[in-house]
Design an enzyme around this catalytic site. Structure first.
Site, PDB file in Angstrom:
ATOM      1  N   ASP A 111       6.604  34.740 -15.447  1.00 33.96           N
ATOM      2  CA  ASP A 111       6.309  35.578 -13.919  1.00 33.96           C
ATOM      3  C   ASP A 111       6.937  36.857 -13.964  1.00 33.96           C
ATOM      4  OD1 ASP A 111       8.571  34.136 -13.276  1.00 33.96           O
ATOM      5  OD2 ASP A 111       7.975  33.315 -11.670  1.00 33.96           O
ATOM      6  N   ASP A 114      14.221  39.562 -14.427  1.00 36.24           N
ATOM      7  CA  ASP A 114      15.212  40.447 -13.576  1.00 36.24           C
ATOM      8  C   ASP A 114      16.380  40.474 -14.404  1.00 36.24           C
ATOM      9  OD1 ASP A 114      16.671  40.932 -11.462  1.00 36.24           O
ATOM     10  OD2 ASP A 114      16.790  39.374 -10.400  1.00 36.24           O
ATOM     11  N   LYS A 142      11.623  43.832 -13.104  1.00 33.87           N
ATOM     12  CA  LYS A 142      12.258  44.417 -12.416  1.00 33.87           C
ATOM     13  C   LYS A 142      13.186  45.454 -13.225  1.00 33.87           C
ATOM     14  CE  LYS A 142      12.828  41.381  -8.384  1.00 33.87           C
ATOM     15  NZ  LYS A 142      13.887  40.754  -7.632  1.00 33.87           N
ATOM     16  N   VAL A 164      10.470  39.722  -4.582  1.00 31.04           N
ATOM     17  CA  VAL A 164       8.738  39.600  -4.198  1.00 31.04           C
ATOM     18  C   VAL A 164       8.288  38.223  -4.234  1.00 31.04           C
ATOM     19  CG1 VAL A 164       8.244  41.893  -5.361  1.00 31.04           C
ATOM     20  CG2 VAL A 164       8.585  40.307  -6.898  1.00 31.04           C
TER      21      VAL A 164
HETATM   22  P1  IMP Z   1      16.193  36.255 -14.524  1.00 31.59           P
HETATM   23  O1  IMP Z   1      16.598  34.985 -15.494  1.00 31.59           O
HETATM   24  O2  IMP Z   1      17.271  36.752 -13.810  1.00 31.59           O
HETATM   25  O3  IMP Z   1      15.467  37.390 -15.693  1.00 31.59           O
HETATM   26  O4  IMP Z   1      15.046  35.775 -13.589  1.00 31.59           O
HETATM   27  C1  IMP Z   1      13.908  35.245 -13.906  1.00 31.59           C
HETATM   28  C2  IMP Z   1      13.631  34.103 -13.024  1.00 31.59           C
HETATM   29  O5  IMP Z   1      14.120  34.338 -11.487  1.00 31.59           O
HETATM   30  C3  IMP Z   1      12.028  34.388 -12.650  1.00 31.59           C
HETATM   31  O6  IMP Z   1      11.359  33.442 -13.737  1.00 31.59           O
HETATM   32  C4  IMP Z   1      11.853  33.836 -11.328  1.00 31.59           C
HETATM   33  O7  IMP Z   1      11.442  32.448 -11.003  1.00 31.59           O
HETATM   34  C5  IMP Z   1      13.078  34.169 -10.496  1.00 31.59           C
HETATM   35  N1  IMP Z   1      13.010  35.484  -9.968  1.00 31.59           N
HETATM   36  C6  IMP Z   1      13.515  36.716 -10.297  1.00 31.59           C
HETATM   37  N2  IMP Z   1      13.288  37.810  -9.276  1.00 31.59           N
HETATM   38  C7  IMP Z   1      12.464  37.144  -8.423  1.00 31.59           C
HETATM   39  C8  IMP Z   1      11.526  37.705  -7.230  1.00 31.59           C
HETATM   40  O8  IMP Z   1      11.884  38.819  -6.844  1.00 31.59           O
HETATM   41  N3  IMP Z   1      10.972  36.827  -6.638  1.00 31.59           N
HETATM   42  C9  IMP Z   1      10.698  35.436  -7.018  1.00 31.59           C
HETATM   43  N4  IMP Z   1      11.318  34.888  -8.081  1.00 31.59           N
HETATM   44  C10 IMP Z   1      12.224  35.783  -8.808  1.00 31.59           C
HETATM   45 MG    MG Z   2      10.191  31.513 -13.042  1.00 30.40          MG
END
Ligand code: IMP
Ligand code: MG
Length: 186
Positions: A111, A114, A142, A164
């Site tokens: 989805d 980040d 992001k 978001v």
């Molecule tokens: P990452 O491992 O930091 O890339 O984060 C990815 C996961 O964090 C995604 O699969 C989302 O479930 C969650 N996530 C990151 N940013 C958001 C946001 O703004 N809203 C909701 N979920 C987020």
């Molecule tokens: Mg997720």
């Protein structure tokens, strides 16, 4: 729409209002474009789309229906946010894939990217099953915090560094059912 667009008490960002930044129409149009590119890429293949639960469920269901190639679908579930809104910095496998992916073309569908930690973990995990290829698609990305070398092959929208919700994305399981993407305004 008369769904309440205010974060309820007891949730992170309680009292904040939601503001739509990407409309359902724009999401649908972008997914159609992505569908064309992906169908072209996999013309001679039947890829397995692996959605990351729970956030990617809506994206995966819309994406596979605009592909004009055959595909198969599986899901994997990881936890990195521990039900809250900040990444814990570590990723834990909750539910593994169930299809045999040996020698198959894999499209991981996320989805939002980040930090990239979730996808880095999943890519490493999925490679162990010896697929033929692994590609990544994410509806959102992001622009700020990417601290891994993870790169998506297809991105729906690049967005600013705000929290978001909607279209599958949640705050503690709420707001996944909203049809557009909303920022949480503090
Ligand atoms: P990452 O491992 O930091 O890339 O984060 C990815 C996961 O964090 C995604 O699969 C989302 O479930 C969650 N996530 C990151 N940013 C958001 C946001 O703004 N809203 C909701 N979920 C987020
Ligand atoms: Mg997720």
């Amino acid at each position: 729409m008369d769904k309440k667009l205010i974060v309820p008490d007891g949730f992170p960002y309680a009292g904040s209002s939601l503001k739509e930044i990407i409309s359902p129409k724009d999401i649908a149009a972008r997914i159609k474009e992505l569908g064309i590119e992906i169908s072209k890429h996999y013309q001679k293949s039947t890829p397995i789309v692996i959605g990351i639960l729970n956030g990617s469920v809506i994206f995966v269901s819309d994406l596979i229906r605009v592909l004009n190639i055959n595909c198969e679908v599986d899901f994997i579930k990881v936890e990195s946010y521990l039900g809250e809104i900040k990444s814990s910095g570590s990723v834990r496998l909750i539910k593994d894939i169930s299809l045999d992916i040996l020698n198959r073309d894999i499209l991981i569908a996320e989805d939002i990217i980040d930090s990239g930690l979730t996808l880095r973990y999943l890519k490493k995990h999925i490679i162990k099953f010896k697929p033929k290829s692994i590609r990544i698609i994410s509806l959102l990305k992001k622009n700020q915090h990417l601290n891994t070398d993870i790169k998506a092959d297809w991105i729906g929208f690049n967005i600013d560094d705000n929290f978001v919700v909607g279209y599958g994305l949640d705050i503690k399981q709420r707001f996944r059912d909203l049809p557009g993407i909303y920022i949480v305004k503090e």
